[in-house]
Design a protein around this motif. Structure first.
Motif, mmCIF file in Angstrom:
data_model
loop_
_atom_site.group_PDB
_atom_site.id
_atom_site.type_symbol
_atom_site.label_atom_id
_atom_site.label_comp_id
_atom_site.label_asym_id
_atom_site.label_seq_id
_atom_site.Cartn_x
_atom_site.Cartn_y
_atom_site.Cartn_z
ATOM 1 N N THR A 1 0.873 -1.179 0.000
ATOM 2 C CA THR A 1 0.000 0.000 0.000
ATOM 3 C C THR A 1 0.908 1.226 0.000
ATOM 4 N N GLU A 2 0.636 2.150 -0.922
ATOM 5 C CA GLU A 2 1.461 3.362 -1.013
ATOM 6 C C GLU A 2 0.659 4.575 -0.543
ATOM 7 N N TYR A 3 1.325 5.445 0.213
ATOM 8 C CA TYR A 3 0.716 6.697 0.672
ATOM 9 C C TYR A 3 1.612 7.812 0.141
ATOM 10 N N GLU A 4 1.038 8.776 -0.553
ATOM 11 C CA GLU A 4 1.898 9.761 -1.197
ATOM 12 C C GLU A 4 1.304 11.157 -1.184
ATOM 13 N N LYS A 5 2.185 12.156 -1.027
ATOM 14 C CA LYS A 5 1.769 13.551 -1.137
ATOM 15 C C LYS A 5 2.892 14.331 -1.804
ATOM 16 N N GLU A 6 2.557 15.020 -2.891
ATOM 17 C CA GLU A 6 3.570 15.850 -3.545
ATOM 18 C C GLU A 6 3.288 17.297 -3.223
ATOM 19 N N TYR A 7 4.328 18.083 -3.069
ATOM 20 C CA TYR A 7 4.151 19.497 -2.722
ATOM 21 C C TYR A 7 4.407 20.333 -3.981
ATOM 22 N N PRO A 8 3.688 21.457 -4.121
ATOM 23 C CA PRO A 8 3.778 22.223 -5.378
ATOM 24 C C PRO A 8 4.967 23.190 -5.411
ATOM 25 N N PHE A 9 6.123 22.745 -4.913
ATOM 26 C CA PHE A 9 7.341 23.574 -4.957
ATOM 27 C C PHE A 9 8.546 22.680 -4.681
ATOM 28 N N GLY A 10 9.729 23.226 -4.911
ATOM 29 C CA GLY A 10 10.960 22.497 -4.605
ATOM 30 C C GLY A 10 11.850 23.353 -3.723
ATOM 31 N N TRP A 11 13.018 22.823 -3.390
ATOM 32 C CA TRP A 11 14.038 23.600 -2.659
ATOM 33 C C TRP A 11 15.237 23.747 -3.588
ATOM 34 N N LEU A 12 15.611 25.010 -3.775
ATOM 35 C CA LEU A 12 16.853 25.302 -4.488
ATOM 36 C C LEU A 12 17.922 25.454 -3.414
ATOM 37 N N TYR B 1 6.095 10.168 1.191
ATOM 38 C CA TYR B 1 5.756 8.871 0.587
ATOM 39 C C TYR B 1 6.045 7.768 1.601
ATOM 40 N N VAL B 2 5.130 6.830 1.731
ATOM 41 C CA VAL B 2 5.382 5.644 2.566
ATOM 42 C C VAL B 2 4.858 4.419 1.831
ATOM 43 N N ALA B 3 5.659 3.358 1.771
ATOM 44 C CA ALA B 3 5.201 2.067 1.234
ATOM 45 C C ALA B 3 5.101 1.098 2.406
ATOM 46 N N GLU B 4 3.951 0.480 2.536
ATOM 47 C CA GLU B 4 3.749 -0.500 3.616
ATOM 48 C C GLU B 4 3.394 -1.848 3.011
ATOM 49 N N PRO B 5 3.816 -2.959 3.586
ATOM 50 C CA PRO B 5 4.757 -3.094 4.694
ATOM 51 C C PRO B 5 6.199 -2.868 4.217
ATOM 52 N N MET B 6 7.134 -2.802 5.166
ATOM 53 C CA MET B 6 8.538 -2.571 4.813
ATOM 54 C C MET B 6 9.309 -3.888 4.656
ATOM 55 N N SER B 7 8.567 -5.001 4.610
ATOM 56 C CA SER B 7 9.253 -6.272 4.359
ATOM 57 C C SER B 7 8.338 -7.189 3.568
ATOM 58 N N TYR B 8 8.953 -8.130 2.843
ATOM 59 C CA TYR B 8 8.198 -9.136 2.096
ATOM 60 C C TYR B 8 9.103 -10.345 1.971
ATOM 61 N N GLY B 9 8.671 -11.483 2.517
ATOM 62 C CA GLY B 9 9.513 -12.677 2.486
ATOM 63 C C GLY B 9 10.845 -12.384 3.148
ATOM 64 N N ARG B 10 11.952 -12.591 2.390
ATOM 65 C CA ARG B 10 13.291 -12.367 2.944
ATOM 66 C C ARG B 10 13.869 -10.997 2.553
ATOM 67 N N LEU B 11 13.007 -10.122 2.004
ATOM 68 C CA LEU B 11 13.465 -8.764 1.647
ATOM 69 C C LEU B 11 12.999 -7.767 2.709
ATOM 70 N N TYR B 12 13.925 -6.978 3.214
ATOM 71 C CA TYR B 12 13.612 -5.948 4.227
ATOM 72 C C TYR B 12 14.069 -4.593 3.681
ATOM 73 N N LEU B 13 13.144 -3.622 3.667
ATOM 74 C CA LEU B 13 13.480 -2.285 3.164
ATOM 75 C C LEU B 13 13.902 -1.380 4.310
ATOM 76 N N ALA B 14 14.844 -0.473 4.046
ATOM 77 C CA ALA B 14 15.250 0.510 5.063
ATOM 78 C C ALA B 14 15.567 1.843 4.384
ATOM 79 N N GLY B 15 15.249 2.933 5.062
ATOM 80 C CA GLY B 15 15.573 4.278 4.564
ATOM 81 C C GLY B 15 14.663 4.714 3.429
#
Ligand code: RFL
Ligand code: PHB
Length: 389
Positions: free
Chosen positions: A175-186, A270-284
């Motif tokens: 499941t992905e949760y996302e929000k984009e902001y209408p500007f950037g940082w220079l 942005y967040v992707a849940e869950p942070m693991s699947y089988g033997r794969l673990y996501l970090a950062g």
């Protein structure tokens, strides 16, 4: 080749995990898409939570940070033209922050890896993950023109937002949760003395931030439209815009000079849940992105890796509780930082569709923050970093 853990990505998450696994005697290799020089040339984070500082000290990486880092005792926010609101985090919650660049941490981590003799496959292409749902996953890639295959017990996906790890998990379980902001940082880096403190600014012309790397290296940012390109921003234009967004007496303290780096970063949650699947673990950043306003991205990478290294080390000691709870535990801290970064971004920026009502509400919140100890305590507690479990 067989190893216990294949780490994808040699950024701060991957290299800190490697360092913690080296200390615990867990065998691993690291696979990185770009060169060591390229990783070290990326200018990114500059502010560490106290938990990150202590984590680095505990694993023997604190010496240079303690010598060269700069302790931040306050959060300073300029608003309403000339006013500066100062929050003393030590007084509010008994904790401080440390200014120490991600580039320096990355150098410290590569030096530690050299000492430990860690195998890092830099400039690897076509990285693919296989059989992640089984107990014997593998990773294939091409390095120096040679096809490689690593069989392993675990894969740690530390390959940032654009990596291959997260997208190797079937879309049906994410499941992905996302929000984009209408500007950037220079952002620019200049070899000039910084202001003595970090200074965030909410101004009628948009957000600005004055930060630092060391006594002769300053880092400054201004909010800009996403459609802008770096070529449109001469150094003179940058300095003029920065000064227009700061109180006059702060602007006059800043020494200008040629920029030695200039880049535009989009802002995203942005967040992707869950942070693991089988033997794969996501970090950062492989699992989550926060806008830089709260200075949380690198700190979250460190807390994920703290949890993941403990879980892997426990596994080899015959205990899987931390491995099973890794995703849920990491996500509790991630969502704390995601909410905080969204809130601070909303409070400090000018939004293109901002109405007069929105602006008055923003000013009211800054006014409340400048007079309420309760509000300053809540800001401090989240800025210095929520506790680890
Ligand atoms: P990274 O640093 O992106 O590293 C991932 C590594 O994986 C490699 N890679 C691959 N390797 C193999 N195969 C593939 N297919 C691969 N695809 C990618 C990449 O080359 C890279 O080397 O992620 P990691 O390790 O999770 O670290 C995260 C942090 O870098 C990031 O969250 C912070 O920089 C965010 N951030 C800040 N965080 C803070 O805590 N405090 C701050 O003050 C702060 N300021 C910032 C920031 C990020 C910024 N930008 C540019 C996004 C300021 C800015 C402007
Ligand atoms: C930085 O120094 O790059 C920096 C500092 C504070 C932030 C974000 C970035 O909130």
């Amino acid at each position: 080749m067989h190893t216990q853990v294949a780490i994808i990505g040699a950024g701060p998450a991957g290299m800190l995990l490697s360092h913690l696994l080296n200390r615990a005697g867990v065998e691993h290799v690291v696979i990185e898409r770009v060169s060591r020089e390229y990783v070290l040339s990326r200018i990114r984070a500059g502010v560490l939570e106290w938990g990150t500082v202590e984590t680095l000290r505990e694993c023997g990486l604190g010496d240079r940070m303690d010598r060269e880092g700069h302790v931040h005792e306050t959060i300073n926010i300029a608003w309403r033209g000339e006013e500066v609101l100062t929050v003393d985090t030590g007084e509010m919650v008994g904790k401080l922050m440390m200014g120490y660049g991600q580039t320096n941490i990355q150098e410290d981590l590569y030096n530690a890896a050299d000492t430990a003799g860690t195998t890092i496959f830099f400039e690897s292409s076509d990285v693919e993950l296989h059989d992640i749902a089984t107990e014997s996953p593998s990773v294939t890639f091409i390095c120096n023109g040679v096809g490689e295959r690593i069989d392993c017990d675990f894969i740690a996906g530390c390959d940032g937002f654009h990596g291959v790890s997260r997208v190797s998990i079937p879309a049906s379980v994410t499941t992905e949760y996302e929000k984009e902001y209408p500007f950037g940082w220079l952002g620019i880096l200049s070899e000039t003395p910084p202001l003595p403190h970090l200074l965030y600014a909410n101004s009628s012309r948009g957000f600005a931030l004055c930060s630092m790397r060391n006594q002769m290296l300053s880092r400054y940012y201004v909010q800009c439209p996403l459609t802008d390109s770096v070529d449109e921003w001469s150094d003179d234009r940058f300095w003029a815009e920065l000064f227009d967004r700061l109180p006059h007496d702060m602007a006059t303290q800043i020494q200008t000079g040629p920029s030695i780096e200039k880049s535009i970063a989009p802002l995203r949650s942005y967040v992707a849940e869950p942070m693991s699947y089988g033997r794969l673990y996501l970090a950062g950043d492989a699992a989550h992105i926060v806008p830089p306003t709260g200075a949380k991205g690198l700190n979250l990478a460190v807390s994920d890796v703290r949890y993941l290294s403990r879980a892997i080390v426990d596994h080899y000691a015959g205990e899987d509780d931390y491995l099973e709870s890794y995703s849920a535990m990491a996500l509790r801290r991630v969502w704390g930082a995601v909410r905080f970064s969204w809130w601070l971004t909303s409070l400090l920026h000018r939004f293109p569709d901002q109405t007069a009502f929105d602006q008055r509400a923003q000013e009211q919140e800054l006014g409340y923050l400048s007079t309420s100890r309760a509000a300053q305590t809540a800001l401090s507690e989240q800025y210095v970093g929520l506790p680890y479990e």
